[in-house]
Design a protein around this motif. Structure first.
Motif, PDB file in Angstrom:
ATOM      1  N   THR A  15      -8.072  -4.668  14.895  1.00 25.17           N
ATOM      2  CA  THR A  15      -9.338  -4.797  14.170  1.00 25.17           C
ATOM      3  C   THR A  15      -9.751  -3.426  13.648  1.00 25.17           C
ATOM      4  N   VAL A  16      -9.915  -3.345  12.342  1.00 32.09           N
ATOM      5  CA  VAL A  16     -10.137  -2.080  11.647  1.00 32.09           C
ATOM      6  C   VAL A  16     -11.459  -2.143  10.890  1.00 32.09           C
ATOM      7  N   VAL A  17     -12.226  -1.047  10.943  1.00 34.78           N
ATOM      8  CA  VAL A  17     -13.412  -0.909  10.107  1.00 34.78           C
ATOM      9  C   VAL A  17     -13.155   0.248   9.146  1.00 34.78           C
ATOM     10  N   ARG A  18     -13.187  -0.056   7.868  1.00 33.63           N
ATOM     11  CA  ARG A  18     -12.853   0.934   6.847  1.00 33.63           C
ATOM     12  C   ARG A  18     -14.128   1.528   6.246  1.00 33.63           C
ATOM     13  N   PHE A  19     -14.119   2.841   6.049  1.00 37.49           N
ATOM     14  CA  PHE A  19     -15.242   3.529   5.404  1.00 37.49           C
ATOM     15  C   PHE A  19     -14.701   4.536   4.399  1.00 37.49           C
ATOM     16  N   ASN A  20     -15.221   4.481   3.172  1.00 44.48           N
ATOM     17  CA  ASN A  20     -14.951   5.564   2.224  1.00 44.48           C
ATOM     18  C   ASN A  20     -16.223   6.076   1.560  1.00 44.48           C
ATOM     19  N   ARG A  76     -17.959  -2.709  20.931  1.00 47.22           N
ATOM     20  CA  ARG A  76     -17.472  -4.099  20.923  1.00 47.22           C
ATOM     21  C   ARG A  76     -15.957  -4.197  21.070  1.00 47.22           C
ATOM     22  N   GLY A  77     -15.277  -3.063  21.205  1.00 48.49           N
ATOM     23  CA  GLY A  77     -13.849  -3.097  21.467  1.00 48.49           C
ATOM     24  C   GLY A  77     -12.958  -3.202  20.250  1.00 48.49           C
ATOM     25  N   LEU A  78     -13.477  -2.899  19.057  1.00 48.84           N
ATOM     26  CA  LEU A  78     -12.605  -2.893  17.887  1.00 48.84           C
ATOM     27  C   LEU A  78     -11.601  -1.751  18.005  1.00 48.84           C
ATOM     28  N   THR A  79     -10.523  -1.851  17.252  1.00 48.73           N
ATOM     29  CA  THR A  79      -9.378  -0.973  17.461  1.00 48.73           C
ATOM     30  C   THR A  79      -9.485   0.364  16.752  1.00 48.73           C
ATOM     31  N   MET A  80      -9.916   0.347  15.486  1.00 49.39           N
ATOM     32  CA  MET A  80      -9.697   1.521  14.655  1.00 49.39           C
ATOM     33  C   MET A  80     -10.758   1.660  13.567  1.00 49.39           C
ATOM     34  N   PRO A 129       1.387  -5.736   5.765  1.00 47.26           N
ATOM     35  CA  PRO A 129       1.906  -7.082   5.512  1.00 47.26           C
ATOM     36  C   PRO A 129       2.037  -7.336   4.019  1.00 47.26           C
ATOM     37  N   ASP A 130       2.714  -8.417   3.661  1.00 47.39           N
ATOM     38  CA  ASP A 130       2.900  -8.712   2.242  1.00 47.39           C
ATOM     39  C   ASP A 130       1.593  -9.100   1.566  1.00 47.39           C
ATOM     40  N   ARG A 131       0.584  -9.437   2.373  1.00 49.06           N
ATOM     41  CA  ARG A 131      -0.739  -9.739   1.812  1.00 49.06           C
ATOM     42  C   ARG A 131      -1.789  -9.018   2.646  1.00 49.06           C
ATOM     43  N   THR A 132      -2.471  -8.085   2.040  1.00 53.85           N
ATOM     44  CA  THR A 132      -3.524  -7.323   2.719  1.00 53.85           C
ATOM     45  C   THR A 132      -4.861  -7.660   2.073  1.00 53.85           C
ATOM     46  N   SER A 133      -5.864  -7.945   2.903  1.00 53.91           N
ATOM     47  CA  SER A 133      -7.190  -8.282   2.385  1.00 53.91           C
ATOM     48  C   SER A 133      -8.240  -7.417   3.071  1.00 53.91           C
ATOM     49  N   LEU A 134      -9.228  -6.994   2.295  1.00 54.89           N
ATOM     50  CA  LEU A 134     -10.392  -6.281   2.810  1.00 54.89           C
ATOM     51  C   LEU A 134     -11.510  -7.303   2.973  1.00 54.89           C
ATOM     52  N   LEU A 135     -12.101  -7.361   4.170  1.00 57.51           N
ATOM     53  CA  LEU A 135     -12.944  -8.484   4.550  1.00 57.51           C
ATOM     54  C   LEU A 135     -14.422  -8.122   4.640  1.00 57.51           C
ATOM     55  N   HIS A 136     -15.248  -9.080   4.256  1.00 56.88           N
ATOM     56  CA  HIS A 136     -16.694  -9.021   4.468  1.00 56.88           C
ATOM     57  C   HIS A 136     -17.106 -10.389   4.992  1.00 56.88           C
ATOM     58  N   LEU A 137     -17.946 -10.424   6.026  1.00 57.46           N
ATOM     59  CA  LEU A 137     -18.351 -11.695   6.619  1.00 57.46           C
ATOM     60  C   LEU A 137     -19.730 -12.112   6.135  1.00 57.46           C
ATOM     61  N   SER A 138     -19.872 -13.423   5.925  1.00 51.96           N
ATOM     62  CA  SER A 138     -21.128 -13.968   5.438  1.00 51.96           C
ATOM     63  C   SER A 138     -21.216 -15.429   5.853  1.00 51.96           C
ATOM     64  N   GLN A 197      -6.349 -16.079  13.933  1.00 52.66           N
ATOM     65  CA  GLN A 197      -5.373 -16.882  14.677  1.00 52.66           C
ATOM     66  C   GLN A 197      -4.052 -16.981  13.925  1.00 52.66           C
ATOM     67  N   GLU A 198      -4.124 -17.053  12.608  1.00 56.15           N
ATOM     68  CA  GLU A 198      -2.898 -17.098  11.809  1.00 56.15           C
ATOM     69  C   GLU A 198      -2.131 -15.785  11.909  1.00 56.15           C
ATOM     70  N   LYS A 199      -2.850 -14.671  11.917  1.00 53.75           N
ATOM     71  CA  LYS A 199      -2.200 -13.357  11.959  1.00 53.75           C
ATOM     72  C   LYS A 199      -1.655 -13.048  13.346  1.00 53.75           C
ATOM     73  N   GLY A 200      -2.407 -13.411  14.391  1.00 55.60           N
ATOM     74  CA  GLY A 200      -1.966 -13.135  15.748  1.00 55.60           C
ATOM     75  C   GLY A 200      -1.942 -11.652  16.066  1.00 55.60           C
ATOM     76  N   ALA A 201      -1.293 -11.311  17.168  1.00 53.43           N
ATOM     77  CA  ALA A 201      -1.331  -9.935  17.666  1.00 53.43           C
ATOM     78  C   ALA A 201      -0.617  -8.958  16.744  1.00 53.43           C
ATOM     79  N   GLN A 202       0.262  -9.446  15.875  1.00 50.69           N
ATOM     80  CA  GLN A 202       0.985  -8.548  14.976  1.00 50.69           C
ATOM     81  C   GLN A 202       0.223  -8.281  13.676  1.00 50.69           C
ATOM     82  N   GLY A 203      -0.905  -8.944  13.491  1.00 46.41           N
ATOM     83  CA  GLY A 203      -1.652  -8.792  12.250  1.00 46.41           C
ATOM     84  C   GLY A 203      -2.819  -7.840  12.392  1.00 46.41           C
ATOM     85  N   SER A 204      -3.606  -7.740  11.330  1.00 44.71           N
ATOM     86  CA  SER A 204      -4.792  -6.886  11.356  1.00 44.71           C
ATOM     87  C   SER A 204      -5.893  -7.516  10.523  1.00 44.71           C
ATOM     88  N   LEU A 205      -7.123  -7.274  10.944  1.00 48.71           N
ATOM     89  CA  LEU A 205      -8.317  -7.660  10.202  1.00 48.71           C
ATOM     90  C   LEU A 205      -9.015  -6.368   9.782  1.00 48.71           C
TER      91      LEU A 205
END
Length: 331
Positions: free
Chosen positions: A7-12, A40-44, A221-230, A292-300
């Protein structure tokens, strides 16, 4: 339940037409959001380096990383990428060693060449010599972090103190070219491709075998998405899609035709950006399904302040993730 993805939080810190007061508020919010993510235990936390912009894009990611480390205890910071040829090599070795000590080994640096000649011009560096400059910086870092005397530009120098991490702080080589892969293989450093490039990873391993070095590839991954929750993505796109589009269009305008990037967009408007899927606004339920689709090898990758997103809206996104997504993933 599937294992939790990275789990990644990106800032620029991008903000169209920024004022000093607005940028101050965004910097402070980003550090507070990093502390929230840490609790909250996010990774990066991920940040990056760019110069000579009109929208405040982060020019000093190491300074920002230091502020994050001062406010957190567990979360890592990845600078992806640091434009290493723009930095004075000895001072950069000291700065990275100091951050490694301050954080107890939580800093990861991706060394990139950059792709904007104007950034080199602004710092008095020769764009045509960027490869040679990169070689000098990387060789200096690796020698400096041994703590032993070494020859630098014809004189004997020594950099102290040694970093916390041995043999040295995490350092990856970023890029999408064969030259970047050869450089990483020759130095025995990991490769961080800028996009999903299996052929480049294979070439890196071929070169690594030829040089007799160790190493590995951290490939998007072959598909990378930057996420916002709503809770209402339609409303969020209508109200804030322009912020996502601002970042996407700015980033795309810097890329040459041959540049490969995991988050490059070709969208011309917010509707096209939404269809494209590089930037995604998800409900908590949709985010759980994606995790759940990404599992432990994926990233959000959460991007709460994307393109000048209002700070309050960024906080809403983070709270939705922490309160409505993480508990359902065992986080």
């Amino acid at each position: 339940m599937s294992a939790l993805p990275v789990t990644v939080v990106r800032f620029n810190l991008v903000a169209p037409s920024p004022t000093p007061a607005a940028l101050t508020a965004r910097y402070r919010a980003a550090v507070e959001m990093a502390a929230f993510a840490d609790d909250r235990g996010l990774t990066m936390v991920q940040t990056e380096e760019h110069h000579a912009t009109t929208n405040g894009w982060m020019p000093s990611p190491l300074t920002f990383a230091g502020a994050v480390f001062g406010a957190t205890r567990r979360i890592g910071v990845t600078v992806a990428a640091l434009i290493t040829p723009l930095h004075e090599p000895l001072r950069l070795a000291e700065d990275l060693a100091s951050l490694d000590l301050l954080s107890g080994g939580r800093l990861t640096t991706v060394a990139g060449l950059g792709y904007r000649p104007e950034e080199y011009a602004a710092h008095g560096k020769d764009w045509r010599r960027r490869g040679a400059l990169q070689d000098e910086v990387l060789a200096t870092l690796l020698s400096a972090w041994t703590g032993e005397p070494f020859t630098y530009q014809g004189r004997t120098v020594r950099v102290t103190p040694r970093p916390y991490t041995r043999p040295h702080p995490p350092l990856l080589i970023g890029g999408s070219s064969r030259a970047a892969a050869r450089r990483a293989a020759r130095l025995g450093l990991p490769l961080f491709p800028s996009a999903h490039l299996p052929e480049l990873a294979a070439y890196y391993h071929e070169q690594r075998a030829a040089f007799g070095t160790d190493g590995w590839v951290l490939q998007p991954p072959d598909r990378t998405s930057l996420l916002h929750l709503s809770e209402d993505p339609d409303r969020t796109w209508a109200e804030y899609g322009g912020h996502l589009l601002h970042e996407a269009r700015t980033y795309a305008s810097w890329q040459s035709a041959g540049t490969r990037s995991a988050v490059r967009s070709s969208a011309r408007d917010a509707e096209g950006l939404r269809r494209e899927g590089v930037y995604r606004v998800l409900t908590p339920d949709e985010c759980v399904k994606l995790a759940q689709e990404k599992g432990a090898q994926g990233s959000l990758i959460l991007h709460p302040l994307c393109g000048g997103m209002p700070v309050d809206e960024g906080w809403r996104s983070l709270h939705l993730f922490a309160e409505r997504v993480l508990p359902r993933l065992g986080g």
